[in-house]
Design a protein around this motif. Structure first.
Motif, PDB file in Angstrom:
ATOM      1  N   VAL A   1     -16.175   3.921 -16.759  1.00 55.45           N
ATOM      2  CA  VAL A   1     -14.865   4.151 -17.365  1.00 55.45           C
ATOM      3  C   VAL A   1     -13.895   3.039 -16.962  1.00 55.45           C
ATOM      4  O   VAL A   1     -13.650   2.806 -15.772  1.00 55.45           O
ATOM      5  N   GLY A   2     -13.320   2.378 -17.970  1.00 54.07           N
ATOM      6  CA  GLY A   2     -12.399   1.278 -17.694  1.00 54.07           C
ATOM      7  C   GLY A   2     -10.952   1.597 -17.992  1.00 54.07           C
ATOM      8  O   GLY A   2     -10.055   0.923 -17.474  1.00 54.07           O
ATOM      9  N   ILE A   3     -10.702   2.622 -18.812  1.00 50.83           N
ATOM     10  CA  ILE A   3      -9.336   2.939 -19.232  1.00 50.83           C
ATOM     11  C   ILE A   3      -9.151   4.451 -19.247  1.00 50.83           C
ATOM     12  O   ILE A   3     -10.043   5.192 -19.697  1.00 50.83           O
ATOM     13  N   VAL A   4      -7.994   4.905 -18.766  1.00 53.07           N
ATOM     14  CA  VAL A   4      -7.627   6.326 -18.816  1.00 53.07           C
ATOM     15  C   VAL A   4      -6.364   6.479 -19.648  1.00 53.07           C
ATOM     16  O   VAL A   4      -5.489   5.606 -19.665  1.00 53.07           O
ATOM     17  N   MET A   5      -6.265   7.625 -20.327  1.00 53.87           N
ATOM     18  CA  MET A   5      -5.105   7.935 -21.154  1.00 53.87           C
ATOM     19  C   MET A   5      -4.837   9.433 -21.069  1.00 53.87           C
ATOM     20  O   MET A   5      -5.735  10.222 -20.746  1.00 53.87           O
ATOM     21  N   ALA A   6      -3.603   9.833 -21.380  1.00 55.14           N
ATOM     22  CA  ALA A   6      -3.284  11.261 -21.405  1.00 55.14           C
ATOM     23  C   ALA A   6      -2.102  11.527 -22.313  1.00 55.14           C
ATOM     24  O   ALA A   6      -1.146  10.742 -22.365  1.00 55.14           O
TER      25      ALA A   6
ATOM     26  N   ALA B   1       7.028  12.748 -11.327  1.00 58.09           N
ATOM     27  CA  ALA B   1       6.197  12.065 -10.323  1.00 58.09           C
ATOM     28  C   ALA B   1       4.929  11.542 -11.002  1.00 58.09           C
ATOM     29  O   ALA B   1       3.804  11.915 -10.665  1.00 58.09           O
ATOM     30  N   ARG B   2       5.121  10.653 -11.950  1.00 57.58           N
ATOM     31  CA  ARG B   2       4.005  10.211 -12.787  1.00 57.58           C
ATOM     32  C   ARG B   2       2.926   9.486 -11.997  1.00 57.58           C
ATOM     33  O   ARG B   2       1.770   9.423 -12.432  1.00 57.58           O
ATOM     34  N   ASP B   3       3.263   8.942 -10.860  1.00 59.98           N
ATOM     35  CA  ASP B   3       2.252   8.265 -10.051  1.00 59.98           C
ATOM     36  C   ASP B   3       1.223   9.230  -9.470  1.00 59.98           C
ATOM     37  O   ASP B   3       0.132   8.811  -9.084  1.00 59.98           O
ATOM     38  N   ILE B   4       1.542  10.522  -9.420  1.00 60.20           N
ATOM     39  CA  ILE B   4       0.586  11.491  -8.871  1.00 60.20           C
ATOM     40  C   ILE B   4       0.200  12.557  -9.903  1.00 60.20           C
ATOM     41  O   ILE B   4      -0.338  13.607  -9.542  1.00 60.20           O
ATOM     42  N   SER B   5       0.491  12.304 -11.180  1.00 61.17           N
ATOM     43  CA  SER B   5       0.083  13.250 -12.212  1.00 61.17           C
ATOM     44  C   SER B   5      -1.423  13.482 -12.138  1.00 61.17           C
ATOM     45  O   SER B   5      -2.213  12.537 -12.061  1.00 61.17           O
ATOM     46  N   TRP B   6      -1.811  14.723 -12.195  1.00 63.18           N
ATOM     47  CA  TRP B   6      -3.179  15.150 -11.919  1.00 63.18           C
ATOM     48  C   TRP B   6      -4.248  14.399 -12.706  1.00 63.18           C
ATOM     49  O   TRP B   6      -5.283  14.025 -12.157  1.00 63.18           O
ATOM     50  N   ASP B   7      -4.006  14.127 -14.004  1.00 65.02           N
ATOM     51  CA  ASP B   7      -5.053  13.548 -14.832  1.00 65.02           C
ATOM     52  C   ASP B   7      -4.822  12.101 -15.229  1.00 65.02           C
ATOM     53  O   ASP B   7      -5.684  11.496 -15.869  1.00 65.02           O
ATOM     54  N   ILE B   8      -3.663  11.519 -14.834  1.00 67.15           N
ATOM     55  CA  ILE B   8      -3.337  10.188 -15.334  1.00 67.15           C
ATOM     56  C   ILE B   8      -2.527   9.347 -14.346  1.00 67.15           C
ATOM     57  O   ILE B   8      -2.348   8.159 -14.555  1.00 67.15           O
TER      58      ILE B   8
ATOM     59  N   HIS C   1     -11.298  -1.617 -11.196  1.00 64.76           N
ATOM     60  CA  HIS C   1     -10.525  -2.313 -12.228  1.00 64.76           C
ATOM     61  C   HIS C   1      -9.994  -1.353 -13.294  1.00 64.76           C
ATOM     62  O   HIS C   1      -9.526  -1.799 -14.348  1.00 64.76           O
ATOM     63  N   LEU C   2     -10.054  -0.077 -13.022  1.00 61.16           N
ATOM     64  CA  LEU C   2      -9.575   0.932 -13.966  1.00 61.16           C
ATOM     65  C   LEU C   2      -8.130   0.659 -14.373  1.00 61.16           C
ATOM     66  O   LEU C   2      -7.287   0.328 -13.539  1.00 61.16           O
ATOM     67  N   GLU C   3      -7.829   0.826 -15.670  1.00 58.37           N
ATOM     68  CA  GLU C   3      -6.490   0.574 -16.203  1.00 58.37           C
ATOM     69  C   GLU C   3      -5.957   1.808 -16.934  1.00 58.37           C
ATOM     70  O   GLU C   3      -6.715   2.681 -17.322  1.00 58.37           O
ATOM     71  N   GLY C   4      -4.637   1.823 -17.109  1.00 60.68           N
ATOM     72  CA  GLY C   4      -4.000   2.834 -17.937  1.00 60.68           C
ATOM     73  C   GLY C   4      -3.198   3.880 -17.199  1.00 60.68           C
ATOM     74  O   GLY C   4      -2.359   4.561 -17.796  1.00 60.68           O
ATOM     75  N   ALA C   5      -3.430   4.044 -15.898  1.00 64.90           N
ATOM     76  CA  ALA C   5      -2.735   5.094 -15.147  1.00 64.90           C
ATOM     77  C   ALA C   5      -1.251   4.784 -14.997  1.00 64.90           C
ATOM     78  O   ALA C   5      -0.844   3.618 -14.934  1.00 64.90           O
ATOM     79  N   SER C   6      -0.442   5.835 -14.932  1.00 65.47           N
ATOM     80  CA  SER C   6       0.982   5.658 -14.643  1.00 65.47           C
ATOM     81  C   SER C   6       1.160   5.392 -13.158  1.00 65.47           C
ATOM     82  O   SER C   6       0.423   5.907 -12.319  1.00 65.47           O
ATOM     83  N   THR C   7       2.159   4.582 -12.808  1.00 60.86           N
ATOM     84  CA  THR C   7       2.218   4.027 -11.457  1.00 60.86           C
ATOM     85  C   THR C   7       3.482   4.337 -10.670  1.00 60.86           C
ATOM     86  O   THR C   7       3.566   3.989  -9.493  1.00 60.86           O
ATOM     87  N   LYS C   8       4.463   4.980 -11.280  1.00 59.98           N
ATOM     88  CA  LYS C   8       5.759   5.092 -10.604  1.00 59.98           C
ATOM     89  C   LYS C   8       6.439   6.415 -10.939  1.00 59.98           C
ATOM     90  O   LYS C   8       6.325   6.922 -12.057  1.00 59.98           O
TER      91      LYS C   8
ATOM     92  N   ASN D   1       0.015   6.903 -19.930  1.00 62.26           N
ATOM     93  CA  ASN D   1       0.476   8.284 -19.734  1.00 62.26           C
ATOM     94  C   ASN D   1       1.679   8.480 -20.646  1.00 62.26           C
ATOM     95  O   ASN D   1       2.803   8.136 -20.303  1.00 62.26           O
ATOM     96  N   VAL D   2       1.431   9.030 -21.827  1.00 64.17           N
ATOM     97  CA  VAL D   2       2.501   9.151 -22.819  1.00 64.17           C
ATOM     98  C   VAL D   2       3.045  10.571 -22.893  1.00 64.17           C
ATOM     99  O   VAL D   2       3.755  10.925 -23.843  1.00 64.17           O
ATOM    100  N   ALA D   3       2.734  11.397 -21.902  1.00 60.78           N
ATOM    101  CA  ALA D   3       3.236  12.770 -21.873  1.00 60.78           C
ATOM    102  C   ALA D   3       4.756  12.780 -21.804  1.00 60.78           C
ATOM    103  O   ALA D   3       5.371  11.933 -21.156  1.00 60.78           O
ATOM    104  N   GLU D   4       5.357  13.769 -22.476  1.00 59.63           N
ATOM    105  CA  GLU D   4       6.804  13.904 -22.512  1.00 59.63           C
ATOM    106  C   GLU D   4       7.218  15.259 -21.939  1.00 59.63           C
ATOM    107  O   GLU D   4       6.655  16.292 -22.321  1.00 59.63           O
ATOM    108  N   SER D   5       8.188  15.251 -21.046  1.00 62.57           N
ATOM    109  CA  SER D   5       8.735  16.520 -20.577  1.00 62.57           C
ATOM    110  C   SER D   5       9.274  17.300 -21.765  1.00 62.57           C
ATOM    111  O   SER D   5       9.937  16.743 -22.647  1.00 62.57           O
TER     112      SER D   5
END
Length: 371
Positions: free
Chosen positions: A45-50, A68-75, A95-102, A125-129
């Motif tokens: 797996v090289g890319i993650v999305m949610a 707290a997008r840097d610790i979101s359970w799936d992304i 080298h995994l890419e796509g995770a939210s970082t901050k 991580n395109v999830a919206e509150s």
């Protein structure tokens, strides 16, 4: 003899605690690239999305107003002491890419869910509150995904994992009758199917998780057990009838959640048939049922101290491990004995492990799970 048994029991507890707190799986050799989705290993797996709502945005996971997008359970990117699905995957592909970082504040809070995306750090991580299919969030989040995917030069060539969980804000008010008889259920059903059509016709090499939902009456139970939480939810309407419902309404809410979870399984079944008919061996749509029926023994540490509603950081880690274990579970009838607890064990893949892509299996009732 009694002392020996007590010592053994204590050692077993300590071992489980250690397993839950740290990643201790052995390293694996390089694994040949998969020829199709049924051979997909975490190594590939090289890319993650949610896509999702405030839970995937990780609102108030640290009991404040941040997402707290840097610790979101799936992304979220995760950390050694705060594991997420991307953190676990990155043990096999650094080298995994796509995770939210901050961590960030919700964007344009007055107009949520619309526009709650921070492209520089949310990445895929395109999830919206307050995200809701009935408010157009699946359409909007699909647009964000398509745009954001273009910044990854090798996006098309990489194997990808996409996690979809958008249900709570569409249905947290459904406590007075069967959800399937409502207009907003039809909208949600149509929008989920449309989203899956968009993804599968636009992209290849993708493993799609459809995540079921826990029994939401347990959030109500926890809120009612704490005087401060009861007061908060007299002042704000955050979770529909979860905030104020009676026991009969909570039974109906859980009944409706079970109906919706069953619908998730049917999405997986239907899409498995469609993809097979189209000769697609590069895509899988898989229902991940590890949350079905759980929550009856969750306590106040499960929810944020700020709003008594959203999952805490500890809960995010539990859900991350639950999803990871579920993706690697091939005994779908027993769900591999996965128990979503504070001491949930991490499944360690072997060189021959692959993510589940077989027939969907619907277990009628998992409310006996120990949680």
């Amino acid at each position: 003899f009694g002392s020996s048994l007590r010592l053994q029991a204590s050692m077993a507890v300590l071992a489980r605690l250690a397993a839950a707190a740290t990643f201790e799986c052995p390293p694996l050799p390089n694994i040949p690239p998969p020829q199709n989705i049924s051979q997909l290993h975490p190594f590939h797996v090289g890319i993650v999305m949610a896509v999702g709502d405030s839970i995937t945005a990780a609102f108030s996971a640290r009991s404040n107003l941040d997402e707290a997008r840097d610790i979101s359970w799936d992304i979220g990117r995760g950390y050694e002491n705060q594991m997420t699905l991307p953190y676990l995957l990155s043990r096999y592909n650094p080298h995994l890419e796509g995770a939210s970082t901050k961590r960030v504040l919700p964007k344009d809070a007055a107009h949520l869910p619309h526009g709650d995306y921070h492209p520089d750090t949310d990445n895929l991580n395109v999830a919206e509150s307050m995200g809701s299919a009935n408010k157009g969030s699946l359409d909007e989040e699909w647009g964000y995904l398509r745009t954001a995917s273009k910044k990854y030069a090798d996006f098309d060539d990489q194997w990808k994992v996409l996690t979809v969980w958008m249900m709570a804000n569409d249905f947290d008010g459904d406590c007075d009758g069967p959800v399937e008889e409502t207009a907003h259920y039809k909208v949600w059903e149509s929008k989920v199917d449309e989203f899956l059509t968009n993804v599968t016709t636009s992209w290849s090499k993708i493993y799609i998780n459809l995540v079921s939902t826990l029994d939401l009456s347990n959030i109500h139970r926890i809120q009612q057990s704490k005087a401060g939480c009861k007061l908060v939810h007299k002042l704000i309407d955050e979770g529909g009838c979860i905030d104020y419902g009676n026991s009969t309404q909570m039974q109906m809410l859980d009944r409706n959640i079970h109906w919706l979870n069953t619908r998730q399984h049917k999405f997986a079944q239907d899409w498995q048939t469609k993809l097979k008919s189209a000769g697609r061996t590069d895509v899988a749509v898989v229902a991940q049922p590890f949350m079905e029926g759980i929550g009856s023994k969750f306590g106040s540490s499960f929810i944020s101290k700020l709003d008594c509603f959203h999952p805490t950081a500890k809960t995010h880690e539990m859900l991350a491990i639950g999803l990871w274990d579920s993706m690697l579970c091939h005994d779908r009838a027993t769900r591999c004995g996965i128990e979503v607890t504070e001491m949930i064990a991490i499944t360690c893949p072997t060189a021959s492990s692959v993510f589940y892509t077989g027939d969907d299996v619907m277990v009628v009732d998992r409310r006996s799970w120990v949680v």
